[in-house]
Each structure stands twice: as C-alpha cells, then as structure tokens.
Design a protein around this motif. Sequence first.
Motif, PDB file in Angstrom:
ATOM      1  N   ALA A   1     -22.205  26.463  38.979  1.00 46.00           N
ATOM      2  CA  ALA A   1     -22.806  25.726  37.868  1.00 46.00           C
ATOM      3  C   ALA A   1     -21.762  24.984  37.028  1.00 46.00           C
ATOM      4  O   ALA A   1     -22.115  24.098  36.261  1.00 46.00           O
ATOM      5  CB  ALA A   1     -23.610  26.673  36.976  1.00 46.00           C
ATOM      6  N   ARG A   2     -20.493  25.307  37.175  1.00 46.58           N
ATOM      7  CA  ARG A   2     -19.433  24.699  36.364  1.00 46.58           C
ATOM      8  C   ARG A   2     -18.548  23.730  37.146  1.00 46.58           C
ATOM      9  O   ARG A   2     -17.571  23.218  36.607  1.00 46.58           O
ATOM     10  CB  ARG A   2     -18.554  25.799  35.757  1.00 46.58           C
ATOM     11  CG  ARG A   2     -19.295  26.823  34.919  1.00 46.58           C
ATOM     12  CD  ARG A   2     -20.038  26.244  33.760  1.00 46.58           C
ATOM     13  NE  ARG A   2     -19.091  25.688  32.821  1.00 46.58           N
ATOM     14  CZ  ARG A   2     -19.423  25.020  31.740  1.00 46.58           C
ATOM     15  NH1 ARG A   2     -20.672  24.815  31.457  1.00 46.58           N
ATOM     16  NH2 ARG A   2     -18.505  24.542  30.944  1.00 46.58           N
ATOM     17  N   PHE A   3     -18.870  23.460  38.409  1.00 46.29           N
ATOM     18  CA  PHE A   3     -18.000  22.619  39.219  1.00 46.29           C
ATOM     19  C   PHE A   3     -17.816  21.224  38.624  1.00 46.29           C
ATOM     20  O   PHE A   3     -16.719  20.661  38.648  1.00 46.29           O
ATOM     21  CB  PHE A   3     -18.511  22.507  40.667  1.00 46.29           C
ATOM     22  CG  PHE A   3     -19.579  21.461  40.857  1.00 46.29           C
ATOM     23  CD1 PHE A   3     -19.245  20.151  41.141  1.00 46.29           C
ATOM     24  CD2 PHE A   3     -20.915  21.791  40.729  1.00 46.29           C
ATOM     25  CE1 PHE A   3     -20.227  19.180  41.299  1.00 46.29           C
ATOM     26  CE2 PHE A   3     -21.899  20.842  40.885  1.00 46.29           C
ATOM     27  CZ  PHE A   3     -21.559  19.530  41.168  1.00 46.29           C
ATOM     28  N   ALA A   4     -18.884  20.643  38.083  1.00 46.09           N
ATOM     29  CA  ALA A   4     -18.822  19.275  37.576  1.00 46.09           C
ATOM     30  C   ALA A   4     -17.841  19.172  36.408  1.00 46.09           C
ATOM     31  O   ALA A   4     -17.071  18.207  36.316  1.00 46.09           O
ATOM     32  CB  ALA A   4     -20.212  18.803  37.150  1.00 46.09           C
ATOM     33  N   ASP A   5     -17.864  20.167  35.518  1.00 38.15           N
ATOM     34  CA  ASP A   5     -16.925  20.174  34.393  1.00 38.15           C
ATOM     35  C   ASP A   5     -15.486  20.191  34.894  1.00 38.15           C
ATOM     36  O   ASP A   5     -14.633  19.452  34.410  1.00 38.15           O
ATOM     37  CB  ASP A   5     -17.139  21.405  33.506  1.00 38.15           C
ATOM     38  CG  ASP A   5     -18.500  21.410  32.834  1.00 38.15           C
ATOM     39  OD1 ASP A   5     -19.065  20.321  32.617  1.00 38.15           O
ATOM     40  OD2 ASP A   5     -18.996  22.512  32.538  1.00 38.15           O
ATOM     41  N   LYS A   6     -15.218  21.063  35.870  1.00 30.87           N
ATOM     42  CA  LYS A   6     -13.856  21.184  36.397  1.00 30.87           C
ATOM     43  C   LYS A   6     -13.389  19.886  37.044  1.00 30.87           C
ATOM     44  O   LYS A   6     -12.253  19.457  36.841  1.00 30.87           O
ATOM     45  CB  LYS A   6     -13.779  22.331  37.410  1.00 30.87           C
ATOM     46  CG  LYS A   6     -13.940  23.705  36.810  1.00 30.87           C
ATOM     47  CD  LYS A   6     -12.671  24.158  36.142  1.00 30.87           C
ATOM     48  CE  LYS A   6     -11.638  24.407  37.195  1.00 30.87           C
ATOM     49  NZ  LYS A   6     -10.631  25.341  36.922  1.00 30.87           N
ATOM     50  N   LEU A   7     -14.259  19.251  37.817  1.00 30.89           N
ATOM     51  CA  LEU A   7     -13.871  17.993  38.462  1.00 30.89           C
ATOM     52  C   LEU A   7     -13.612  16.894  37.432  1.00 30.89           C
ATOM     53  O   LEU A   7     -12.632  16.164  37.536  1.00 30.89           O
ATOM     54  CB  LEU A   7     -14.945  17.543  39.450  1.00 30.89           C
ATOM     55  CG  LEU A   7     -14.942  18.245  40.792  1.00 30.89           C
ATOM     56  CD1 LEU A   7     -16.136  17.806  41.632  1.00 30.89           C
ATOM     57  CD2 LEU A   7     -13.658  17.992  41.563  1.00 30.89           C
ATOM     58  N   ARG A   8     -14.492  16.765  36.441  1.00 33.31           N
ATOM     59  CA  ARG A   8     -14.296  15.737  35.413  1.00 33.31           C
ATOM     60  C   ARG A   8     -13.016  15.981  34.640  1.00 33.31           C
ATOM     61  O   ARG A   8     -12.242  15.059  34.389  1.00 33.31           O
ATOM     62  CB  ARG A   8     -15.489  15.698  34.454  1.00 33.31           C
ATOM     63  CG  ARG A   8     -16.541  14.692  34.811  1.00 33.31           C
ATOM     64  CD  ARG A   8     -17.509  14.450  33.653  1.00 33.31           C
ATOM     65  NE  ARG A   8     -17.989  15.676  33.038  1.00 33.31           N
ATOM     66  CZ  ARG A   8     -19.002  16.402  33.500  1.00 33.31           C
ATOM     67  NH1 ARG A   8     -19.625  16.043  34.594  1.00 33.31           N
ATOM     68  NH2 ARG A   8     -19.382  17.483  32.875  1.00 33.31           N
TER      69      ARG A   8
END
Length: 149
Positions: A45-52
Amino acid sequence: MAAWKLEENIQRDLEKAQENVELYGGHVVKAPNRYEIRTGVVVAARFADKLRRTAFAVFGGVLPREEIVRATSELNKKIYEKLISMGVGKLDIVRITVEAIIEGGKLTFGEPKIEWFIPHSEVEKRVVECERRINEIKQKIETLLRELP
C-alpha cells in the motif's frame, strides 16, 4: 482481502525525498541519464510513496516537479494494476525495481520488476495444497493406466 487504492500526497513526498535518499539510497546510476530506482522492501500500500520520494530525491535538481509527478503517476498506475492482477494484498510485502531514463527533458520508466514476499506460513500452506493436488493427479494417472488394455 481488503480493497486498496493509490493515494498521492506530493507535498509530503517532497518533504520526505531527502530523508529517503539519506536513509535508503534508492537508486543506482547505470549510465548517463539512465538510472535504476528501487523501493526497497515495503508494504504494498506504500509503494507509490516510496517511488515518488525516490524520484523527487534523484531527479529533483534535474527535472521540473511537474514532470516527475507526471512520470511517477503513470508508473504507479501501471504498478498498481500489476499488483492487483497478481493478487497482492495491500498489507503484503513487495520490492519494486524500475529503470528510469531522462531524454529531452522527459522522464520515462521501463517495465517494473515486482518481487512479492510471501510469509513462510503461507508458503507452507501452498506447499501442502500442491502436494495434495499432485497426489490426486497421481491417483488419476494410476487409475487410467490400470484401465488401459
């Protein structure tokens, strides 16, 4: 499995970008204008934050903020769709690696590599289920062989 969705909080990600680089690294320079971006091990659920955050940290001094947001948004949608099609739950653990290229002021991401980490207890359940299926198939084959002339 609970449903989950992508969330974007660009301002928070900008604030966390430098911290992300200092704590995790998050990228490898492969060639001029060619990078490999990594989330590290993260709850799905947190992958997008890490990539950004990693993208802001790596490309923030090189590309306009809008370009980073555009490119990572497209990538995150693509990854989200892949995670859902794989059956990954929002609390499952994943690691995502993707190549990034800067050409003509545009940020382009390659095909993401998604690693899905399954708990040992779940692996044991799956092994037991596979063994059960194999035994059923063996029994069917043996029955068919006995029926042959």
